[in-house]
Write a protein that holds these residues in place. Structure first.
Motif, short mmCIF file in Angstrom:
data_model
loop_
_atom_site.label_atom_id
_atom_site.label_comp_id
_atom_site.label_asym_id
_atom_site.label_seq_id
_atom_site.Cartn_x
_atom_site.Cartn_y
_atom_site.Cartn_z
N GLN A 135 7.45 -0.28 -0.43
CA GLN A 135 6.66 0.28 -1.33
C GLN A 135 5.58 -0.29 -2.10
OE1 GLN A 135 9.33 1.10 -4.30
NE2 GLN A 135 10.36 -0.69 -4.51
N ALA A 136 5.58 -1.67 -1.73
CA ALA A 136 4.36 -2.50 -2.38
C ALA A 136 3.34 -2.98 -1.24
CB ALA A 136 4.90 -3.73 -3.25
N ALA A 137 3.53 -2.63 -0.36
CA ALA A 137 2.63 -2.88 0.88
C ALA A 137 1.01 -2.40 0.58
CB ALA A 137 3.19 -2.32 1.96
N PHE A 138 1.21 -1.10 -0.31
CA PHE A 138 -0.51 -0.64 -0.31
C PHE A 138 -0.60 -0.51 -1.57
CE2 PHE A 138 1.65 0.95 3.86
CZ PHE A 138 0.69 0.22 4.46
N PRO A 139 -1.91 -0.45 -2.17
CA PRO A 139 -2.15 -0.36 -3.72
C PRO A 139 -1.83 0.79 -4.23
CG PRO A 139 -3.91 -0.99 -2.37
CD PRO A 139 -3.04 -0.61 -1.47
N LYS A 140 -1.16 0.87 -5.44
CA LYS A 140 -0.49 2.13 -5.97
C LYS A 140 -1.50 3.06 -6.38
CE LYS A 140 3.64 -0.40 -7.85
NZ LYS A 140 4.51 -0.62 -9.41
N ASN A 141 -2.78 2.83 -6.50
CA ASN A 141 -3.59 3.80 -6.82
C ASN A 141 -4.09 4.58 -5.61
OD1 ASN A 141 -5.21 1.35 -5.89
ND2 ASN A 141 -7.01 2.54 -6.43
N VAL A 142 -3.84 4.44 -4.51
CA VAL A 142 -4.04 5.07 -3.42
C VAL A 142 -3.18 6.34 -3.24
CG1 VAL A 142 -4.43 5.43 -0.92
CG2 VAL A 142 -5.24 3.29 -2.49
N PRO A 143 -3.74 7.52 -3.42
CA PRO A 143 -2.82 8.68 -3.25
C PRO A 143 -2.26 8.99 -1.73
CG PRO A 143 -4.96 9.40 -3.53
CD PRO A 143 -5.01 8.19 -3.83
N GLY A 144 -0.98 9.55 -1.74
CA GLY A 144 -0.62 9.86 -0.46
C GLY A 144 0.58 9.35 -0.06
N THR A 145 1.50 9.72 0.73
CA THR A 145 2.81 9.36 1.21
C THR A 145 2.71 8.28 2.06
OG1 THR A 145 3.42 11.65 1.11
CG2 THR A 145 4.69 10.01 2.56
N ASN A 146 3.54 7.15 1.95
CA ASN A 146 3.71 5.94 2.63
C ASN A 146 4.69 6.32 3.82
OD1 ASN A 146 4.23 3.61 3.73
ND2 ASN A 146 4.80 2.36 2.11
N ILE A 147 3.88 6.45 5.05
CA ILE A 147 5.21 6.78 6.13
C ILE A 147 5.89 5.70 6.50
CG2 ILE A 147 3.56 8.45 7.36
CD1 ILE A 147 2.58 6.42 9.19
N LEU A 148 6.18 4.44 6.11
CA LEU A 148 6.84 3.44 6.45
C LEU A 148 7.99 3.56 5.55
CD1 LEU A 148 4.72 0.25 6.40
CD2 LEU A 148 5.79 1.19 8.48
N GLN A 149 7.95 4.31 4.62
CA GLN A 149 9.23 4.60 3.66
C GLN A 149 9.79 5.94 4.29
OE1 GLN A 149 6.88 4.17 -0.03
NE2 GLN A 149 8.99 3.58 -0.63
N LEU A 150 9.46 6.51 5.28
CA LEU A 150 10.01 7.72 5.83
C LEU A 150 11.04 7.51 7.18
CD1 LEU A 150 7.04 10.42 5.41
CD2 LEU A 150 8.90 9.77 3.72
N VAL A 151 12.17 7.02 6.89
CA VAL A 151 12.81 6.76 8.21
C VAL A 151 14.30 7.53 8.27
CG1 VAL A 151 12.04 4.17 8.16
CG2 VAL A 151 14.13 4.93 6.58
N TYR A 152 14.23 8.56 7.44
CA TYR A 152 15.40 9.59 7.70
C TYR A 152 14.84 10.87 8.02
CZ TYR A 152 18.46 6.32 5.25
OH TYR A 152 19.43 5.31 4.93
N TYR A 153 15.47 11.41 9.36
CA TYR A 153 14.89 12.65 9.80
C TYR A 153 16.27 13.71 9.69
CZ TYR A 153 16.52 11.70 14.70
OH TYR A 153 17.19 11.49 15.99
#
Length: 435
Positions: free
Chosen positions: A329-347
């Motif tokens: 969740q801290a891998a990318f700047p917080k001010n960039v809008p959008g979904t972080n796909i690295l946090q999507l691991v449940y289907y």
């Protein structure tokens, strides 16, 4: 008397020459019509030839829209003109081949119209206009018309592509269709593009109707690198477009998903001889090998396992955006809008008695017609790639919103790319002054 006879013979010869050049003649069912060579205009009119540079060109009656023309010699010497047609009103079309170097005459041939199998109930949809090329004609241009000879204000002329294939410029090309709306999901867009690059794509082709200013800025960056190719797609200038897949959901509109099906068809033929493989998916979808690191390694084994296949169907999995994990969740700047796909691991698990969609990797030279989730006409077989070999990571709104997280399936395949992805995405954000 002798001089009079010579003059009479010369006059008869001149008259026959004029009639030969300016009157229609028939040979083997093909009508030939002469055009003034010095002006490139049609006889008895002042209507000039117009070469179209647009990605969508309406014909005069607004019942047929020409996208592009491609030479297709896989089964016969044919020019395949990709169109959007009105299903009920377009029954007969003619192909005008320009057989002279200066386009000074055309040969008119009746076309065969091949309507694609799925229009999802809409009145307009993709159709291939098949034009058998006349003998001794290697035309660089072609026109489509509803008449064999009718003069009109403007008859658009289209370049015939794929006539002289060059060596592959890419091993993998990703076809994205169609981009519309004003979404501002910058992070997921950049992550997807960088994942395609990591997996082995050399080119991403996007059929763009519209996007937000911020996404446009991102696309400009990738275009400047030569990684993204934008095809303008102004379909809504001509037809009432829908953002749903079936006409029953919106009965007023004329074509579905902003013309997704004809855009996919064009992307197939546009890259037929430019790319060894073509993948078809949306920007929120990524084909992930389970055990291989790249698409190249994946395809090397798939071709061994399925030597007669040309279409590889990858099972879709919905990773709901409302279910995230704290990792990265801290891998990318917080001010960039959008979904972080690295946090999507449940289907979501498959729904009973509901068809689970697929997306594709194809050998384009073996595919004739393409749809969204499968190839509708091919010269080779299609295979379902087992889920333990590869799967589609599809990060989107949930399809089954009432499912508890305990019913979801954990899949961390995307994490094996985390180091490269984080580094690449942050570098792009830095270059875009978003870091």
């Amino acid at each position: 008397m002798k001089k009079v006879l010579v003059a009479l013979i010369f006059s008869i010869f001149l008259l026959v020459s004029i009639l030969y050049n300016y009157l229609p003649k028939e040979s083997a069912g093909i009508k030939v019509w002469r055009i003034f060579t010095h002006t490139n205009t049609f006889p008895q009119s002042n209507k000039t030839i117009v070469i179209s540079r647009d990605s969508i060109t309406p014909l005069e009656n607004n019942k047929t829209f020409v996208i592009s023309a491609y030479y297709d010699a896989r089964e016969s010497r044919t020019v395949r003109v990709l169109t959007i047609n009105h299903g009920e009103d377009v029954k007969e079309l003619y192909c005008w081949f320009y057989c002279q170097e200066d386009d000074s005459e055309y040969v008119s041939v009746k076309a065969t119209i091949e309507t694609h199998s799925l229009w999802f109930g809409f009145r307009y949809g993709p159709a291939d206009v098949l034009c058998p090329e006349p003998r001794s004609c290697s035309s660089k241009h072609i026109s489509i018309h509803w008449s064999i000879s009718k003069n009109t204000n403007h008859v658009p002329v289209f370049e015939i592509r794929n006539r002289d294939p060059q060596p592959f410029s890419a091993d993998f090309t990703v076809c994205i269709s169609t981009m519309f709306g004003k979404q501002d999901n910058i992070l997921q867009y950049i992550q997807a593009l960088e994942m395609y690059r990591i997996l082995g794509a050399q080119k991403v082709v996007i059929y763009k109707n519209s996007c937000s200013e911020a996404i446009g800025h991102v696309l400009d960056h990738y275009v400047s690198e030569g990684f993204v190719e934008i095809v303008p797609w102004p379909i809504d200038r001509y037809l009432r477009t829908s953002d749903v897949w079936h006409q029953s959901m919106n009965k007023e509109n004329q074509i579905g998903y902003y013309g997704q099906l004809p855009a996919l068809s064009d992307c197939l033929y546009r890259n037929m001889y430019r790319s060894r493989y073509v993948t078809f998916n949306d920007i929120d979808e990524i084909i992930l090998p389970r055990h291989h690191q790249t698409w190249h390694d994946l395809m090397k084994d798939l071709e061994k396992d399925y030597p007669n296949a040309a279409v590889y169907l990858i099972e879709n999995h919905y990773f709901p955006k409302n279910i995230t994990v704290p990792d990265f969740q801290a891998a990318f700047p917080k001010n960039v809008p959008g979904t972080n796909i690295l946090q999507l691991v449940y289907y979501e698990p498959e729904q009973p008695n509901v068809y689970n969609n697929h997306k594709m990797i194809v050998n384009p030279r073996e595919v004739i017609q393409i749809s969204v989730h499968f190839a509708s006409k091919t010269r080779s077989v299609s295979v379902d790639v087992p889920n333990h070999i590869a799967g589609l990571h599809h990060g989107r709104a949930p399809k089954q919103p009432n499912l508890p997280q305990t019913s979801l399936i954990k899949d961390t395949t995307i994490w094996k790319y985390n180091s490269s992805l984080i580094m690449n995405v942050n570098e792009v954000l830095r270059q875009l002054n978003l870091h």
